[in-house]
Design an enzyme around this catalytic site. Structure first.
Site: not given
Length: 299
Positions: A228, A281, A167, A226, A209
């Site tokens: 996941d 969510q 990352r 979102p 996402k």
DNA sequence: CAAGTGCCTTTATC
DNA sequence: AGATAAAGGCACT
């Protein structure tokens, strides 16, 4: 600098659930106080019954950050579509979606890629200690979240020392883009969900996402949903009937969702729960996660 | 305690 | 479009 806010009975608020539900990574609880950093200011907050008590925070910031002006009861009415969401709301009533700083939110969720929450907290903490401005609060050493400039100037090697791994490069590249165009993220507040999402997807390290998380938790596009691995689980457990058998079998495999699969699940959320799908969510996400762990481990 | 599993996924490549 | 692999390592069991 002490301040108290007396919450109206029509304003559901649960500080603990709001700060430990995985939408933000820089709050720690000690005794009954939550300690956090917002902008250049270290603050602490606690809730006792209907009273929120703050140290070192100003009222405008608090109302904006905790979304106290948002009519939660109306949102509950709006997303109240089935027994599952009903149960989650009953359990975590008062959980609020924060309005975080978009830059901090962007980096946080870029780092969140394929990491668990404990690890994300460590990364964000390391980044702040290494690159953030130093703040002294109640004799403690605290650090602000690093600016885009600071991260753009950093080396990938040093970023990796914060635990970022692959990352690191993405964070550095995106920091460069943002530091060259400081209002780029704030401008998105005034655009639609779809347009803001298109913009965010241009940034390295930002896929569907991550974009949805930024849109929901900092830009308050409440229709963002979102998905996941936990939300995939939620959909497979409770909402499977809304999809074709073949599609269900596809996404049941132990593989990451493709972009089109992701968008299909996310669109389902928006269509099923409506304009405040993002709230649904977060309640379902938190509900599912909390079912699998002991209350003592919550953080 | 060691070794295995899982993680609020994106990107590159075919 | 759709499938596949790789990425880097921490935290938890």
């Amino acid at each position: 600098m002490n301040m108290k806010i007396h919450l109206d009975p029509s304003t559901p608020m649960n500080l603990d659930e709001t700060l430990c539900c995985g939408q933000v990574f820089r709050w720690e609880k000690q005794e009954d106080w939550w300690y956090g950093v917002a902008g250049k200011r270290a603050i602490r907050v606690r809730q006792i019954g209907r009273v929120l008590e703050f140290e070192n925070a100003n009222k405008d910031f608090v109302e904006s950050y905790f979304g106290l002006n948002v009519d939660l009861r109306q949102i509950y009415t709006s997303i109240h579509k089935d027994p599952h969401i009903e149960e989650a709301i009953a359990r975590f009533r008062g959980l609020r979606i924060l309005r975080q700083d978009p830059w901090e939110c962007l980096v946080s969720f870029m780092c969140a890629t394929y990491k668990n929450i404990a690890a994300i907290k460590t990364m964000i903490s390391e980044l702040s200690h290494r690159y953030g401005d130093h703040i002294v609060f109640e004799k403690e050493n605290v650090h602000a979240f690093p600016t885009a400039e600071a991260l753009a100037k950093s080396s990938i090697t040093d970023l990796k020392k914060c635990g970022l791994g692959f990352r690191a490069k993405r964070v550095k590249l995106t920091a460069k883009v943002i530091s060259d165009d400081a209002t780029r993220l704030e401008r998105l507040r005034r655009t639609s969900y779809a347009e803001a999402k298109r913009e965010l997807l241009q940034l390295p390290g930002v896929g569907s996402k991550v974009a949805d998380c930024i849109l929901l938790f900092s830009l308050n596009k409440f229709e963002a949903f979102p998905v996941d691995v936990w939300m995939k689980r939620v959909i497979l457990r409770y909402y499977q009937a809304h999809f074709e058998k073949e599609f269900v079998e596809r996404i049941s495999e132990q593989k990451p969702l493709s972009t089109s699969q992701y968008e299909r699940l996310s669109r389902f959320g928006r269509e099923h729960f409506g304009n405040y799908a993002g709230y649904a969510q977060e309640y379902l996400y938190h509900y599912e996660r909390m079912k699998t762990r002991l209350p003592i481990l919550r953080a």
